[in-house]
Scaffold this active site. Sequence first.
Site, short mmCIF file in Angstrom:
data_model
loop_
_atom_site.label_atom_id
_atom_site.label_comp_id
_atom_site.label_asym_id
_atom_site.label_seq_id
_atom_site.Cartn_x
_atom_site.Cartn_y
_atom_site.Cartn_z
N THR A 70 0.84 -1.20 0.00
CA THR A 70 0.00 0.00 0.00
C THR A 70 0.88 1.25 0.00
O THR A 70 2.11 1.16 -0.12
CB THR A 70 -1.05 -0.06 1.15
OG1 THR A 70 -1.94 1.03 1.00
CG2 THR A 70 -0.40 -0.03 2.52
N LYS A 74 3.65 1.35 -3.80
CA LYS A 74 3.12 0.55 -4.93
C LYS A 74 3.94 0.67 -6.22
O LYS A 74 4.16 -0.32 -6.90
CB LYS A 74 1.67 0.96 -5.21
CG LYS A 74 0.68 0.47 -4.14
CD LYS A 74 -0.74 0.77 -4.55
CE LYS A 74 -1.72 0.30 -3.49
NZ LYS A 74 -3.11 0.48 -3.88
N ASN A 95 0.12 -3.98 -6.11
CA ASN A 95 -0.38 -4.07 -4.73
C ASN A 95 -0.15 -5.47 -4.19
O ASN A 95 -0.60 -5.80 -3.10
CB ASN A 95 -1.86 -3.68 -4.63
CG ASN A 95 -2.79 -4.75 -5.15
OD1 ASN A 95 -2.41 -5.57 -5.98
ND2 ASN A 95 -4.01 -4.76 -4.65
N ASP A 111 -6.11 -4.21 -7.59
CA ASP A 111 -6.97 -3.06 -7.26
C ASP A 111 -8.08 -2.86 -8.31
O ASP A 111 -9.22 -2.55 -7.96
CB ASP A 111 -6.15 -1.77 -7.16
CG ASP A 111 -5.51 -1.60 -5.78
OD1 ASP A 111 -5.97 -2.27 -4.82
OD2 ASP A 111 -4.56 -0.82 -5.65
#
Length: 287
Positions: A70, A74, A95, A111
């Site tokens: 996070t 990233k 991620n 994501d």
Amino acid sequence: MSLPITGATVVAAVIGRPVRHSLSPLIHNAWLMAAGIDGAYVAFSPAEPRLAAFVDGLRGGGVVKGLNVTVPFKEQALALADDASARARRAGAANLLLFREDGRVLADNTDGAGLLGAFAAQAPRWRAADAPVTVLGAGGAARGAAAALLDAGAPEVRLINRSVGRAEALAAALDGPVRAFAWRDAAKAMAGAGALVNATTLGLAGGEPLRLELDPLPGSAVVMDMVYRPLPTPLLERARDRGHLIVDGLEMLIRQAAPSFEAFFDQAPPASVDVRALALAALETVP
Ligand SMILES: NC(=O)c1ccc[n+]([C@@H]2O[C@H](COP(=O)([O-])OP(=O)(O)OC[C@H]3O[C@@H](n4cnc5c(N)ncnc54)[C@H](OP(=O)(O)O)[C@@H]3O)[C@@H](O)[C@H]2O)c1
């Protein structure tokens, strides 16, 4: 309560700075418990200049099987990997890092799948292909969202960003119909949109509020906010009051976590535990 740690416990982790308020350990450990898997999911906060050494030290998977990544790591995580999935390359960020036994580090990005999964769960009739999508932001989250929306067939993605140059650069980097707008042109960017996605940090508890007039948005548009502290966010409350269907960032977080769990522990998360309810309770305790 947790399962006993043994000599065979498979460990995965999230890395970020700060990371202590991450909901990922809660979500993954609840799934591990419910599935009876000998695994543990923890959080690490390596010093930023030490990230490369940290990742290097985990090669081979003998320490941890993989990492979720996070803010602010990233982009760097993608650069540190030996190989990356097409979706991670397109998002320009990872991620998820997986440590293979042969020493290679693989990067992925779930994501975008999380974003689309949240729409599918909370606005099941929405289709990316039906109308342009307006995205607020041009940072890492906006880039991942725009890439996933284009891949899902969005006819156009319209990026609204404070630094217009950043949105223009992102539009140029993404191969597809993407246009950049300044905040003062937000009404133009929202006209005829099928969805509005907040991928800025605006509206986060304790931070700057998101000031955006929603009148130009068609009543049929779905409003999604990646921010999930507080839940619902003021943007989602206003949208709901105006009759828009809303999609929240917690659902996205859970949906992006599921494929990571499967990659770490070789099985899909069990359906027998309501991790959303657990996360909502945790959000109430720690705002
Ligand atoms: N729910 C989920 O699963 C999930 C997943 C990923 C991210 N997120 C959330 O998405 C948000 C964005 O993350 P990120 O990684 O993209 O962050 P980032 O790369 O730092 O980008 C931040 C974005 O917010 C904008 N911004 C920040 N402060 C602003 C202000 N005062 N006025 C106007 N615009 C402002 C920035 O505009 P400039 O370019 O002009 O600075 C930029 O577009 C975070 O809240 C993150 O937690 C949620």
